[in-house]
Design a protein around this motif. Structure first.
Motif, PDB file in Angstrom:
ATOM      1  N   ARG A 197      12.371 -11.731  14.986  1.00  0.00           N
ATOM      2  CA  ARG A 197      13.403 -12.403  15.781  1.00  0.00           C
ATOM      3  C   ARG A 197      13.582 -13.859  15.385  1.00  0.00           C
ATOM      4  N   VAL A 198      12.493 -14.540  14.960  1.00  0.00           N
ATOM      5  CA  VAL A 198      12.639 -15.959  14.618  1.00  0.00           C
ATOM      6  C   VAL A 198      13.123 -16.173  13.193  1.00  0.00           C
ATOM      7  N   GLY A 199      13.246 -15.092  12.407  1.00  0.00           N
ATOM      8  CA  GLY A 199      13.907 -15.235  11.121  1.00  0.00           C
ATOM      9  C   GLY A 199      13.081 -15.081   9.868  1.00  0.00           C
ATOM     10  N   PHE A 200      11.890 -14.490   9.957  1.00  0.00           N
ATOM     11  CA  PHE A 200      11.155 -14.231   8.715  1.00  0.00           C
ATOM     12  C   PHE A 200      11.953 -13.251   7.856  1.00  0.00           C
ATOM     13  N   PRO A 201      12.075 -13.516   6.555  1.00  0.00           N
ATOM     14  CA  PRO A 201      12.938 -12.696   5.694  1.00  0.00           C
ATOM     15  C   PRO A 201      12.442 -11.261   5.532  1.00  0.00           C
ATOM     16  N   SER A 202      13.341 -10.384   5.163  1.00  0.00           N
ATOM     17  CA  SER A 202      13.026  -8.982   4.918  1.00  0.00           C
ATOM     18  C   SER A 202      11.945  -8.855   3.855  1.00  0.00           C
ATOM     19  N   GLY A 203      10.965  -7.994   4.136  1.00  0.00           N
ATOM     20  CA  GLY A 203       9.887  -7.739   3.194  1.00  0.00           C
ATOM     21  C   GLY A 203       8.690  -8.654   3.324  1.00  0.00           C
ATOM     22  N   VAL A 204       8.846  -9.773   4.029  1.00  0.00           N
ATOM     23  CA  VAL A 204       7.741 -10.729   4.152  1.00  0.00           C
ATOM     24  C   VAL A 204       6.665 -10.200   5.096  1.00  0.00           C
ATOM     25  N   VAL A 205       7.088  -9.476   6.126  1.00  0.00           N
ATOM     26  CA  VAL A 205       6.153  -8.904   7.099  1.00  0.00           C
ATOM     27  C   VAL A 205       6.423  -7.412   7.223  1.00  0.00           C
ATOM     28  N   GLY A 206       5.372  -6.606   7.110  1.00  0.00           N
ATOM     29  CA  GLY A 206       5.480  -5.168   7.320  1.00  0.00           C
ATOM     30  C   GLY A 206       4.437  -4.707   8.323  1.00  0.00           C
ATOM     31  N   LEU A 207       4.686  -3.576   8.964  1.00  0.00           N
ATOM     32  CA  LEU A 207       3.745  -2.995   9.925  1.00  0.00           C
ATOM     33  C   LEU A 207       3.642  -1.503   9.652  1.00  0.00           C
ATOM     34  N   VAL A 208       2.421  -1.015   9.453  1.00  0.00           N
ATOM     35  CA  VAL A 208       2.206   0.414   9.202  1.00  0.00           C
ATOM     36  C   VAL A 208       1.034   0.907  10.041  1.00  0.00           C
ATOM     37  N   THR A 209       1.084   2.181  10.407  1.00  0.00           N
ATOM     38  CA  THR A 209       0.003   2.830  11.158  1.00  0.00           C
ATOM     39  C   THR A 209      -0.290   4.175  10.489  1.00  0.00           C
ATOM     40  N   PRO A 210      -1.049   4.153   9.402  1.00  0.00           N
ATOM     41  CA  PRO A 210      -1.268   5.367   8.612  1.00  0.00           C
ATOM     42  C   PRO A 210      -2.217   6.363   9.274  1.00  0.00           C
ATOM     43  N   VAL A 211      -1.917   7.637   9.071  1.00  0.00           N
ATOM     44  CA  VAL A 211      -2.796   8.743   9.469  1.00  0.00           C
ATOM     45  C   VAL A 211      -2.783   9.763   8.337  1.00  0.00           C
ATOM     46  N   PRO A 212      -3.954  10.097   7.728  1.00  0.00           N
ATOM     47  CA  PRO A 212      -5.293   9.554   7.995  1.00  0.00           C
ATOM     48  C   PRO A 212      -5.427   8.137   7.454  1.00  0.00           C
ATOM     49  N   THR A 213      -6.231   7.337   8.122  1.00  0.00           N
ATOM     50  CA  THR A 213      -6.290   5.912   7.804  1.00  0.00           C
ATOM     51  C   THR A 213      -7.007   5.622   6.490  1.00  0.00           C
ATOM     52  N   GLY A 214      -8.263   6.071   6.361  1.00  0.00           N
ATOM     53  CA  GLY A 214      -9.093   5.685   5.225  1.00  0.00           C
ATOM     54  C   GLY A 214      -8.489   5.963   3.865  1.00  0.00           C
ATOM     55  N   PRO A 215      -8.078   7.206   3.582  1.00  0.00           N
ATOM     56  CA  PRO A 215      -7.535   7.505   2.249  1.00  0.00           C
ATOM     57  C   PRO A 215      -6.257   6.738   1.931  1.00  0.00           C
ATOM     58  N   ILE A 216      -5.405   6.540   2.937  1.00  0.00           N
ATOM     59  CA  ILE A 216      -4.138   5.846   2.670  1.00  0.00           C
ATOM     60  C   ILE A 216      -4.382   4.353   2.455  1.00  0.00           C
ATOM     61  N   VAL A 217      -5.276   3.760   3.231  1.00  0.00           N
ATOM     62  CA  VAL A 217      -5.616   2.357   3.000  1.00  0.00           C
ATOM     63  C   VAL A 217      -6.211   2.183   1.604  1.00  0.00           C
ATOM     64  N   ALA A 218      -7.039   3.132   1.176  1.00  0.00           N
ATOM     65  CA  ALA A 218      -7.609   3.065  -0.178  1.00  0.00           C
ATOM     66  C   ALA A 218      -6.504   3.116  -1.229  1.00  0.00           C
ATOM     67  N   ASP A 219      -5.484   3.942  -1.000  1.00  0.00           N
ATOM     68  CA  ASP A 219      -4.352   4.004  -1.929  1.00  0.00           C
ATOM     69  C   ASP A 219      -3.593   2.686  -1.970  1.00  0.00           C
ATOM     70  N   MET A 220      -3.464   2.039  -0.818  1.00  0.00           N
ATOM     71  CA  MET A 220      -2.793   0.738  -0.783  1.00  0.00           C
ATOM     72  C   MET A 220      -3.599  -0.302  -1.560  1.00  0.00           C
ATOM     73  N   LEU A 221      -4.914  -0.288  -1.371  1.00  0.00           N
ATOM     74  CA  LEU A 221      -5.758  -1.243  -2.082  1.00  0.00           C
ATOM     75  C   LEU A 221      -5.757  -1.007  -3.590  1.00  0.00           C
ATOM     76  N   ALA A 222      -5.512   0.221  -3.989  1.00  0.00           N
ATOM     77  CA  ALA A 222      -5.463   0.541  -5.416  1.00  0.00           C
ATOM     78  C   ALA A 222      -4.161   0.100  -6.066  1.00  0.00           C
ATOM     79  N   HIS A 223      -3.159  -0.206  -5.261  1.00  0.00           N
ATOM     80  CA  HIS A 223      -1.872  -0.645  -5.804  1.00  0.00           C
ATOM     81  C   HIS A 223      -2.047  -2.028  -6.438  1.00  0.00           C
TER      82      HIS A 223
END
Length: 480
Positions: A197-223
């Motif tokens: 709402r205060v104007g942070f640009p697109s892509g600067v902030v993201g929110l995710v809630t992965p299920v299952p958590t561990g394997p998907i977080v590991a995939d993100m860290l591998a990126h």
């Protein structure tokens, strides 16, 4: 079925917009005070999470190039909105976390301060310019954003742990992906919505809630785009994330578990010791990594200390946080309540005595404020991070032995000492902890460095140190 009228966001935030998960699945967010469903929150698939990384990566260069003043003003604007909406901020936490109103409003006010503090730090990122000792060159040290940052937060302080990571990362010029605990995603979503709402640009902030958590977080860290992980949670999960970060050498900040000792010295002011011990123990219902966990009380003051603590704890009013007269809310889940109850039962089996409390409520995830004496050092309740409203007292005769017992743990986040100031300072110098409170029950402050030693973590949050966790030094050599 949703049972709340709060204006809640319950979707993923990707590319500057709220959206459901790509496969349409959701999970329920439960009010632990009565077991009702507050909202059905979108599940993020592996594809959603990797899309969040790509989006943050695409926005990184432009956000890093944004002026420190502009980043500062956006963070300050977020602080102002959270100030205006502080009651809503607190109510969301009460509903999904179960905490009392006093704890929720306290956390809301604490959490928003990180946006104000790091709004000021954004324009004060330090650098260096000096002549080398040999006189042959000028040494220039610049600090630049480390890059895409994955921020993982726990359920016990869903607001403060989010803002304590978001604020320095954004101030430093890093794009971020916030992954909150599944028990408390609504608070995180609300904070992200404020940033939107205060104007942070697109892509600067993201929110995710992965299920299952561990394997998907590991995939993100591998990126390859992810260059920073900031995690608050258990030491066990922290170890797993450190392993997952190793292959791509991701920079990590870890705020992990604690098992905070309290040493009450002979001659300690009992009125002050009990008052501040109650703050150290009962803040957030004991569900805090800094919570007083192991009480080592000298035999000369033991009986008086226990009598006063028992009187205070017996008077604590337990019930839903929306009733502002209640001082102790629900634990985050029935499962968590039952874990605390099991620790108390094991302590009793090992010879501990329940002085007051020791009971679960028949409905909701409530557990009485409890005091145990005759606790044995090294017992389960003494060696485990209780994360509940249980005060477990060990009596001692020799101060050196109290210090040995206090240090007898793999954890080293927080410690408390009560006694005459000179003696307390001498004891504090021998304790293995990143933070030590002397004759006070609360130390947290956005302006102070927060973090531990041993297996309680790596790095520091808050203070001027907090922004440095999201910056990398670049040395440039110039001809003298």
């Amino acid at each position: 079925m949703t049972t709340t009228t709060l204006p809640l966001r319950a979707e993923l935030f990707l590319d500057g917009a709220w959206r459901p998960g790509s496969d349409g699945r959701t999970f329920p967010v439960i009010d632990p005070s009565d077991g009702s469903t507050i909202a059905d929150f979108a599940i993020a698939t592996r594809e959603d999470c990797l899309h969040a990384v790509e989006s943050a990566s695409a926005a990184q260069a432009s956000w890093a190039a944004t002026s420190p003043r502009h980043r500062s003003e956006l963070l300050r604007a977020a602080y102002e909105v959270l100030t205006d909406e502080v009651e809503l901020f607190a109510e969301i936490m009460i509903r999904e976390n179960g905490k009392s109103y006093a704890d929720a409003i306290g956390e809301a006010n604490y959490a928003k301060e990180f946006f104000r503090w790091f709004a000021e730090e954004a324009v004060r990122i330090p650098g260096e310019y000096r002549l080398s000792p040999g006189g042959d060159k000028r040494i220039v040290v610049d600090r630049q954003p480390i890059g895409v940052s994955l921020l993982i937060t726990p359920w016990n302080f869903p607001a403060a742990m989010a803002t304590r990571k978001l604020a320095p990362a954004l101030a430093a010029g890093c794009t971020v992906i916030l992954k909150p605990a599944r028990e408390t995603p609504l608070t995180a979503a609300y904070v992200v919505d404020v940033l939107h709402r205060v104007g942070f640009p697109s892509g600067v902030v993201g929110l995710v809630t992965p299920v299952p958590t561990g394997p998907i977080v590991a995939d993100m860290l591998a990126h390859p785009a992810v260059r920073k992980l900031s995690f608050t949670g258990s030491t066990e999960v922290g170890r797993e994330l450190l392993h997952a970060s190793a292959d791509t050498v991701v920079s990590t900040s870890m705020e992990l578990g604690g098992n905070a000792p309290v040493i009450v010295l002979p001659g300690a002011d009992l009125e002050l010791s009990v008052r501040e011990s109650l703050l150290a123990k009962m803040r957030n219902g004991g569900s805090a990594c800094t919570a007083a966990n192991r009480f080592y009380v000298h035999s000369s003051v033991h009986d008086a200390f226990v009598a006063r603590m028992a009187e205070e704890l017996a008077a604590v009013r337990v019930g839903p946080g929306l009733d502002r007269s209640n001082q102790l809310g629900a634990l985050v889940s029935v499962k968590e309540r039952d874990k605390v109850a099991a620790l108390v039962r094991s302590a009793v089996d090992e010879g501990a005595v329940v002085v007051t409390g020791g009971e679960s409520s028949p409905e909701g995830a409530f557990y009485d404020a409890t005091l145990l004496t005759n606790v044995r050092h090294g017992s389960a309740v003494n060696a485990t991070e209780i994360f509940g409203p249980v005060t477990a007292v060990v009596v001692y005769d020799d101060v050196d032995e109290a210090i040995r017992m206090a240090n007898d743990t793999v954890f080293g986040l927080m410690a408390y000492v009560f006694g005459e100031e000179r003696s307390a300072i001498a004891v504090a110098g021998r304790l293995e902890a990143g933070m030590i409170a002397i004759n006070r029950g609360v130390v947290s402050d956005p302006a102070a460095p927060f973090g531990g030693v041993k297996q309680s973590g790596l790095g520091r949050e808050g203070s001027s140190d907090g922004i440095l966790e999201f910056l990398e030094e670049k040395y440039i050599a110039l001809t003298a």
